[in-house]
Design a protein around this motif. Structure first.
Motif, PDB file in Angstrom:
ATOM      1  N   VAL A  81       0.835  -1.210   0.000  1.00 29.92           N
ATOM      2  CA  VAL A  81       0.000   0.000   0.000  1.00 29.92           C
ATOM      3  C   VAL A  81       0.863   1.251   0.000  1.00 29.92           C
ATOM      4  N   GLU A  82       1.856   1.310   0.875  1.00 34.14           N
ATOM      5  CA  GLU A  82       2.715   2.497   0.952  1.00 34.14           C
ATOM      6  C   GLU A  82       3.507   2.679  -0.331  1.00 34.14           C
ATOM      7  N   ALA A  83       3.945   1.590  -0.933  1.00 35.29           N
ATOM      8  CA  ALA A  83       4.679   1.685  -2.197  1.00 35.29           C
ATOM      9  C   ALA A  83       3.780   2.234  -3.303  1.00 35.29           C
ATOM     10  N   THR A  84       2.534   1.831  -3.297  1.00 36.13           N
ATOM     11  CA  THR A  84       1.591   2.321  -4.308  1.00 36.13           C
ATOM     12  C   THR A  84       1.326   3.807  -4.127  1.00 36.13           C
ATOM     13  N   PHE A  85       1.115   4.232  -2.891  1.00 32.23           N
ATOM     14  CA  PHE A  85       0.945   5.663  -2.636  1.00 32.23           C
ATOM     15  C   PHE A  85       2.160   6.442  -3.154  1.00 32.23           C
ATOM     16  N   ALA A  86       3.365   5.933  -2.876  1.00 31.28           N
ATOM     17  CA  ALA A  86       4.584   6.623  -3.295  1.00 31.28           C
ATOM     18  C   ALA A  86       4.681   6.689  -4.823  1.00 31.28           C
ATOM     19  N   CYS A  87       4.365   5.588  -5.495  1.00 28.70           N
ATOM     20  CA  CYS A  87       4.446   5.547  -6.957  1.00 28.70           C
ATOM     21  C   CYS A  87       3.451   6.517  -7.597  1.00 28.70           C
ATOM     22  N   LEU A  88       2.244   6.568  -7.049  1.00 26.32           N
ATOM     23  CA  LEU A  88       1.221   7.444  -7.619  1.00 26.32           C
ATOM     24  C   LEU A  88       1.507   8.919  -7.325  1.00 26.32           C
ATOM     25  N   ALA A  89       2.144   9.189  -6.196  1.00 25.21           N
ATOM     26  CA  ALA A  89       2.415  10.578  -5.804  1.00 25.21           C
ATOM     27  C   ALA A  89       3.549  11.183  -6.615  1.00 25.21           C
ATOM     28  N   GLU A  90       4.455  10.345  -7.097  1.00 25.27           N
ATOM     29  CA  GLU A  90       5.594  10.849  -7.868  1.00 25.27           C
ATOM     30  C   GLU A  90       5.196  11.143  -9.311  1.00 25.27           C
ATOM     31  N   PRO A  94      -0.062   4.843 -16.733  1.00 15.56           N
ATOM     32  CA  PRO A  94      -0.448   4.175 -15.490  1.00 15.56           C
ATOM     33  C   PRO A  94       0.745   3.570 -14.766  1.00 15.56           C
ATOM     34  N   VAL A  95       0.634   3.487 -13.468  1.00 17.00           N
ATOM     35  CA  VAL A  95       1.653   2.811 -12.664  1.00 17.00           C
ATOM     36  C   VAL A  95       1.421   1.309 -12.781  1.00 17.00           C
ATOM     37  N   HIS A  96       2.449   0.579 -13.167  1.00 14.26           N
ATOM     38  CA  HIS A  96       2.314  -0.866 -13.350  1.00 14.26           C
ATOM     39  C   HIS A  96       2.551  -1.602 -12.023  1.00 14.26           C
ATOM     40  N   VAL A  97       1.916  -2.747 -11.905  1.00 12.04           N
ATOM     41  CA  VAL A  97       2.090  -3.555 -10.705  1.00 12.04           C
ATOM     42  C   VAL A  97       3.564  -3.881 -10.499  1.00 12.04           C
ATOM     43  N   SER A  98       4.302  -4.098 -11.581  1.00 11.45           N
ATOM     44  CA  SER A  98       5.721  -4.432 -11.457  1.00 11.45           C
ATOM     45  C   SER A  98       6.492  -3.319 -10.750  1.00 11.45           C
ATOM     46  N   ALA A  99       6.125  -2.050 -11.020  1.00  8.77           N
ATOM     47  CA  ALA A  99       6.789  -0.928 -10.353  1.00  8.77           C
ATOM     48  C   ALA A  99       6.468  -0.913  -8.868  1.00  8.77           C
ATOM     49  N   ILE A 100       5.232  -1.257  -8.547  1.00  8.03           N
ATOM     50  CA  ILE A 100       4.819  -1.321  -7.139  1.00  8.03           C
ATOM     51  C   ILE A 100       5.582  -2.432  -6.416  1.00  8.03           C
ATOM     52  N   LEU A 101       5.695  -3.579  -7.069  1.00  6.27           N
ATOM     53  CA  LEU A 101       6.398  -4.715  -6.464  1.00  6.27           C
ATOM     54  C   LEU A 101       7.862  -4.372  -6.214  1.00  6.27           C
ATOM     55  N   THR A 102       8.477  -3.700  -7.175  1.00  6.76           N
ATOM     56  CA  THR A 102       9.879  -3.309  -7.015  1.00  6.76           C
ATOM     57  C   THR A 102      10.030  -2.345  -5.844  1.00  6.76           C
ATOM     58  N   ARG A 103       9.137  -1.383  -5.761  1.00  4.49           N
ATOM     59  CA  ARG A 103       9.193  -0.387  -4.691  1.00  4.49           C
ATOM     60  C   ARG A 103       8.965  -1.041  -3.324  1.00  4.49           C
ATOM     61  N   ALA A 104       8.036  -1.978  -3.271  1.00  4.40           N
ATOM     62  CA  ALA A 104       7.703  -2.635  -2.005  1.00  4.40           C
ATOM     63  C   ALA A 104       8.657  -3.777  -1.662  1.00  4.40           C
ATOM     64  N   GLU A 105       9.445  -4.192  -2.647  1.00  6.89           N
ATOM     65  CA  GLU A 105      10.380  -5.313  -2.475  1.00  6.89           C
ATOM     66  C   GLU A 105       9.630  -6.583  -2.087  1.00  6.89           C
ATOM     67  N   VAL A 106       8.571  -6.869  -2.864  1.00  5.78           N
ATOM     68  CA  VAL A 106       7.804  -8.099  -2.657  1.00  5.78           C
ATOM     69  C   VAL A 106       7.608  -8.767  -4.010  1.00  5.78           C
ATOM     70  N   SER A 107       7.195 -10.022  -3.986  1.00  3.88           N
ATOM     71  CA  SER A 107       6.965 -10.788  -5.209  1.00  3.88           C
ATOM     72  C   SER A 107       5.523 -10.629  -5.676  1.00  3.88           C
ATOM     73  N   SER A 108       5.271 -11.027  -6.920  1.00  2.20           N
ATOM     74  CA  SER A 108       3.902 -10.993  -7.424  1.00  2.20           C
ATOM     75  C   SER A 108       3.018 -11.940  -6.624  1.00  2.20           C
ATOM     76  N   ARG A 109       3.587 -13.040  -6.163  1.00  6.62           N
ATOM     77  CA  ARG A 109       2.821 -13.962  -5.325  1.00  6.62           C
ATOM     78  C   ARG A 109       2.373 -13.264  -4.049  1.00  6.62           C
ATOM     79  N   ALA A 110       3.262 -12.460  -3.471  1.00  4.89           N
ATOM     80  CA  ALA A 110       2.903 -11.717  -2.258  1.00  4.89           C
ATOM     81  C   ALA A 110       1.770 -10.730  -2.551  1.00  4.89           C
ATOM     82  N   PHE A 111       1.859 -10.071  -3.708  1.00  7.80           N
ATOM     83  CA  PHE A 111       0.812  -9.112  -4.079  1.00  7.80           C
ATOM     84  C   PHE A 111      -0.548  -9.792  -4.122  1.00  7.80           C
ATOM     85  N   TYR A 112      -0.623 -10.923  -4.788  1.00  4.62           N
ATOM     86  CA  TYR A 112      -1.917 -11.585  -4.972  1.00  4.62           C
ATOM     87  C   TYR A 112      -2.379 -12.344  -3.729  1.00  4.62           C
TER      88      TYR A 112
END
Length: 213
Positions: A15-24, A29-47
């Motif tokens: 959530v915090e990574a998404t806020f940061a990506c959207l605020a910058e 559109p902000v891609h999920v991959s950018a959010i995952l990189t920012r949050a340092e989590v895997s796609s499995r963690a996201f889902y």
């Protein structure tokens, strides 16, 4: 934590990574991959936490709305500072809403959940309407108190809460509100409107009583 149970810390990082990506500043559109990189989590963690990016966006909207709504509920609740006086509560409610213009902690989150990309999320309109109603429920309670004790003799709590909150929102999104000197001016403008609409009688400058001007 039991094996297989999603981590709340992991969810918060997304959530915090998404806020940061959207605020910058960003293009497209902000891609999920950018959010995952920012949050340092895997796609499995996201889902594990969200069915889709739209689901994530709606969860973020709900989180920000609930945070503000809880603060507003405290103003309307039985243990509110200032006692049971509905007019005191109404003024405190307006005070809290207008502090959003200068609240460096919460305001950026409110700006993000109102951005174009968030608005494009499937289900956003309905979620936004639910958020509005949740936020205004405390104001409805305050106006109902005033109707009951006679301090707001003309109020129709449900419709008046919508009108007052809509004017607050308009003032808060006006370009002039970013001038700090204009915040109390806008706040006073909304209060004058509200008191007139509610039929509040206030003392004038010479000591007699008159309906709010």
């Amino acid at each position: 934590m039991p094996s297989g149970q999603p981590s709340s810390e992991e969810r918060d990082r997304i959530v915090e990574a998404t806020f940061a990506c959207l605020a910058e500043p960003h293009e497209g559109p902000v891609h999920v991959s950018a959010i995952l990189t920012r949050a340092e989590v895997s796609s499995r963690a996201f889902y594990r936490h969200f069915e889709s990016k739209d689901d994530l966006f709606l969860a973020m909207l709900g989180q920000v709305t609930e945070r503000l709504a809880v603060e507003l509920d405290e103003i309307a609740g039985p243990d509110a500072a200032g006692g049971p006086d509905p007019l005191t509560r109404l003024r405190a409610w307006l005070d809290r809403m207008f502090t959003l213009a200068s609240d460096t902690e919460l305001h950026p989150y409110l700006a993000v959940v109102d951005c174009d990309e968030m608005r494009s999320a499937k289900g956003y309109r309905d979620a936004r309407e639910q958020s509005r109603a949740r936020r205004e429920s405390s104001l409805v309670d305050i106006l109902a108190m005033g109707r009951e004790d006679g301090s707001f003799p003309l109020t129709e709590p449900e419709s008046d809460a919508i009108a007052i909150a809509a004017l607050v929102s308009r003032e808060l999104t006006s370009a002039r509100i970013y001038d700090p000197a204009q915040i109390p001016v806008a706040r006073a403008r909304v209060e004058r409107f509200a008191l007139r609409a509610l039929g509040v009688v206030v003392a004038n400058t010479v000591g007699s009583d008159t309906t709010a001007q």
